[in-house]
Motif scaffolding. Sequence first.
Motif, mmCIF file in Angstrom:
data_model
loop_
_atom_site.group_PDB
_atom_site.id
_atom_site.type_symbol
_atom_site.label_atom_id
_atom_site.label_comp_id
_atom_site.label_asym_id
_atom_site.label_seq_id
_atom_site.Cartn_x
_atom_site.Cartn_y
_atom_site.Cartn_z
ATOM 1 N N GLU A 1 -3.557 3.628 -10.704
ATOM 2 C CA GLU A 1 -4.888 3.356 -10.173
ATOM 3 C C GLU A 1 -4.971 2.060 -9.377
ATOM 4 O OE1 GLU A 1 -7.587 3.465 -13.445
ATOM 5 O OE2 GLU A 1 -7.335 5.637 -13.793
ATOM 6 N N GLN A 2 -4.135 1.062 -9.702
ATOM 7 C CA GLN A 2 -4.284 -0.248 -9.087
ATOM 8 C C GLN A 2 -3.074 -0.691 -8.268
ATOM 9 O OE1 GLN A 2 -5.559 -3.037 -12.118
ATOM 10 N NE2 GLN A 2 -6.964 -1.558 -13.022
ATOM 11 N N TYR A 3 -1.936 -0.039 -8.429
ATOM 12 C CA TYR A 3 -0.732 -0.473 -7.733
ATOM 13 C C TYR A 3 -0.093 0.625 -6.881
ATOM 14 C CZ TYR A 3 -0.737 -4.800 -10.429
ATOM 15 O OH TYR A 3 -1.070 -6.017 -10.978
ATOM 16 N N ASN A 4 -0.741 1.763 -6.769
ATOM 17 C CA ASN A 4 -0.269 2.825 -5.886
ATOM 18 C C ASN A 4 1.089 3.391 -6.321
ATOM 19 O OD1 ASN A 4 -1.133 4.431 -3.758
ATOM 20 N ND2 ASN A 4 0.084 3.318 -2.246
ATOM 21 N N TYR A 5 1.277 3.542 -7.636
ATOM 22 C CA TYR A 5 2.473 4.155 -8.189
ATOM 23 C C TYR A 5 2.157 5.561 -8.682
ATOM 24 C CZ TYR A 5 5.700 0.184 -8.309
ATOM 25 O OH TYR A 5 6.560 -0.831 -7.970
ATOM 26 N N LYS B 1 0.818 -1.209 0.000
ATOM 27 C CA LYS B 1 0.000 0.000 0.000
ATOM 28 C C LYS B 1 0.857 1.266 0.000
ATOM 29 C CE LYS B 1 -3.882 -2.240 0.094
ATOM 30 N NZ LYS B 1 -4.763 -2.240 -1.090
ATOM 31 N N LYS B 2 2.148 1.098 0.159
ATOM 32 C CA LYS B 2 3.048 2.237 0.139
ATOM 33 C C LYS B 2 3.007 2.916 -1.230
ATOM 34 C CE LYS B 2 8.017 3.193 -0.069
ATOM 35 N NZ LYS B 2 9.360 2.572 -0.074
ATOM 36 N N MET B 3 3.051 4.241 -1.226
ATOM 37 C CA MET B 3 3.123 4.970 -2.482
ATOM 38 C C MET B 3 4.514 4.808 -3.089
ATOM 39 S SD MET B 3 2.086 6.943 -4.915
ATOM 40 C CE MET B 3 0.518 7.661 -4.394
ATOM 41 N N HIS B 4 4.571 4.307 -4.324
ATOM 42 C CA HIS B 4 5.822 4.139 -5.039
ATOM 43 C C HIS B 4 5.927 5.215 -6.109
ATOM 44 C CE1 HIS B 4 6.826 0.171 -3.338
ATOM 45 N NE2 HIS B 4 5.521 -0.010 -3.316
ATOM 46 N N SER C 1 0.372 -8.846 -23.614
ATOM 47 C CA SER C 1 1.684 -9.407 -23.292
ATOM 48 C C SER C 1 2.612 -8.340 -22.713
ATOM 49 C CB SER C 1 2.306 -10.026 -24.547
ATOM 50 O OG SER C 1 3.631 -10.426 -24.320
ATOM 51 N N PHE C 2 2.628 -7.175 -23.328
ATOM 52 C CA PHE C 2 3.444 -6.062 -22.831
ATOM 53 C C PHE C 2 3.016 -5.659 -21.429
ATOM 54 C CE2 PHE C 2 3.414 -1.399 -22.293
ATOM 55 C CZ PHE C 2 4.780 -1.144 -22.255
ATOM 56 N N LEU C 3 1.729 -5.462 -21.231
ATOM 57 C CA LEU C 3 1.240 -4.984 -19.938
ATOM 58 C C LEU C 3 1.470 -6.025 -18.836
ATOM 59 C CD1 LEU C 3 -2.058 -3.305 -21.160
ATOM 60 C CD2 LEU C 3 -0.021 -2.138 -20.317
ATOM 61 N N GLU C 4 1.182 -7.283 -19.127
ATOM 62 C CA GLU C 4 1.356 -8.328 -18.130
ATOM 63 C C GLU C 4 2.812 -8.434 -17.679
ATOM 64 O OE1 GLU C 4 -0.191 -11.744 -20.085
ATOM 65 O OE2 GLU C 4 -2.281 -11.185 -19.760
ATOM 66 N N ASN C 5 3.738 -8.431 -18.653
ATOM 67 C CA ASN C 5 5.145 -8.590 -18.307
ATOM 68 C C ASN C 5 5.729 -7.344 -17.663
ATOM 69 O OD1 ASN C 5 6.273 -11.332 -19.281
ATOM 70 N ND2 ASN C 5 4.947 -10.688 -20.958
ATOM 71 N N MET C 6 5.302 -6.170 -18.070
ATOM 72 C CA MET C 6 5.753 -4.962 -17.418
ATOM 73 C C MET C 6 5.259 -4.894 -15.971
ATOM 74 S SD MET C 6 7.797 -3.197 -19.269
ATOM 75 C CE MET C 6 7.756 -1.583 -18.490
ATOM 76 N N LEU C 7 4.002 -5.279 -15.742
ATOM 77 C CA LEU C 7 3.470 -5.252 -14.377
ATOM 78 C C LEU C 7 4.203 -6.259 -13.497
ATOM 79 C CD1 LEU C 7 -0.351 -4.891 -15.095
ATOM 80 C CD2 LEU C 7 1.183 -3.171 -14.102
ATOM 81 N N LYS C 8 4.510 -7.444 -14.036
ATOM 82 C CA LYS C 8 5.276 -8.423 -13.257
ATOM 83 C C LYS C 8 6.651 -7.891 -12.899
ATOM 84 C CE LYS C 8 5.108 -12.047 -15.910
ATOM 85 N NZ LYS C 8 5.378 -13.446 -16.367
ATOM 86 N N ALA C 9 7.317 -7.295 -13.899
ATOM 87 C CA ALA C 9 8.675 -6.806 -13.677
ATOM 88 C C ALA C 9 8.717 -5.673 -12.663
ATOM 89 C CB ALA C 9 9.278 -6.346 -15.002
ATOM 90 N N ILE C 10 7.712 -4.820 -12.695
ATOM 91 C CA ILE C 10 7.710 -3.638 -11.839
ATOM 92 C C ILE C 10 7.238 -3.949 -10.422
ATOM 93 C CG2 ILE C 10 6.607 -1.372 -11.495
ATOM 94 C CD1 ILE C 10 6.586 -1.133 -14.589
ATOM 95 N N THR C 11 6.230 -4.806 -10.296
ATOM 96 C CA THR C 11 5.539 -4.935 -9.008
ATOM 97 C C THR C 11 5.873 -6.198 -8.230
ATOM 98 O OG1 THR C 11 3.593 -6.024 -9.960
ATOM 99 C CG2 THR C 11 3.608 -3.617 -9.926
ATOM 100 N N ILE C 12 6.526 -7.184 -8.851
ATOM 101 C CA ILE C 12 6.791 -8.436 -8.136
ATOM 102 C C ILE C 12 8.266 -8.505 -7.731
ATOM 103 C CG2 ILE C 12 6.805 -10.950 -8.317
ATOM 104 C CD1 ILE C 12 4.455 -10.757 -10.199
#
Length: 320
Positions: A59-63, A16-19, A309-320
């Motif tokens: 909107e969904q990951y607090n970035y 929940k931290k703002m990134h 594919s772009f969005l899924e892999n970018m979200l994994k790379a950034i948020t996991i």
Amino acid sequence: DCKIFFTKITLVEYSKKMHKIRFINYYGKFNTNIFAKSDNSYGYYLSYPGIKLAQILEEQYNYKVVNDESFDTIVFIDLDEELYNYAKKIPANIRKILILAESPIYTPFPHNIKILADNIWTKVISYNREIECPNIYYYDIAITGIQIPICTLSPPQTTIQDIGCNISSYKNDTRGYTKDRDTLLLELLDKDMLHQFGRGWAKHKNYKGISNNKIFDIARYKYYFAIENSKYSGYVTEKIADSILAERPCIYFGDLENAQRRFPNTFVPLEELNINSFLKAREKLFDNYDYYYANVLKEKQNSIHWCDSFLENMLKAITI
């Protein structure tokens, strides 16, 4: 103001931290604005995937997307030595992600395996399936589809019969297939077999000027002639997709295997950049035009997934 849809992205729980995240593009260097709008002269809403990614992160990951030094995550979109040296100076606790987006003929530096394997990178994201290095995700080059509605297009019967078009800039460049491409295009223009749009071409009766909207201009013709500037595994750009959005099959020169995987049976392969290969491909297209046209219409409806594919892999790379 078009309503923008987002599909098939699996969300994960995240802090929940703002990134704060910064995007730096090789072409824009330190002045990159991921929200910058683009026209349709080079492709259909090329800025949409980046804008959508930033929207989801906020909107969904607090970035929060920033353009200063306050970031805790930074994404490099391609790279040169200056940006690489900058990345190495960033503290180790900062997440550093490198995405390969351009062809190696234009950005050779980040495709060096020593650069890619450097442990400064939290993740590397590449379209090129031939590259192997630690912490790599593979993605398909993102292309905007009918998330942004397209005006109604006329059927092929209303087009210039038996004539195709190409949209590209004349570059007088020896890198990749550019010189061979331009030589073939000029030969086709001289034989009245093609109309040409784009920048840098000399005056010719079959040169039709700069295209301000690729989709609209392609739809005026029976088919599109799409040529990649290089062949690398996964380097399938917006060219076939623009033809599909214009509801026209195309003749395609590029990575045929991944093009077929992404856009099945919507194009006829061009095996070599010469007139005989072109004539064989055009004959096959004309003999089976209804088949390819039907597949184009089907794939156009699937185009809302071309960014997944772009969005899924970018979200994994950034948020996991």
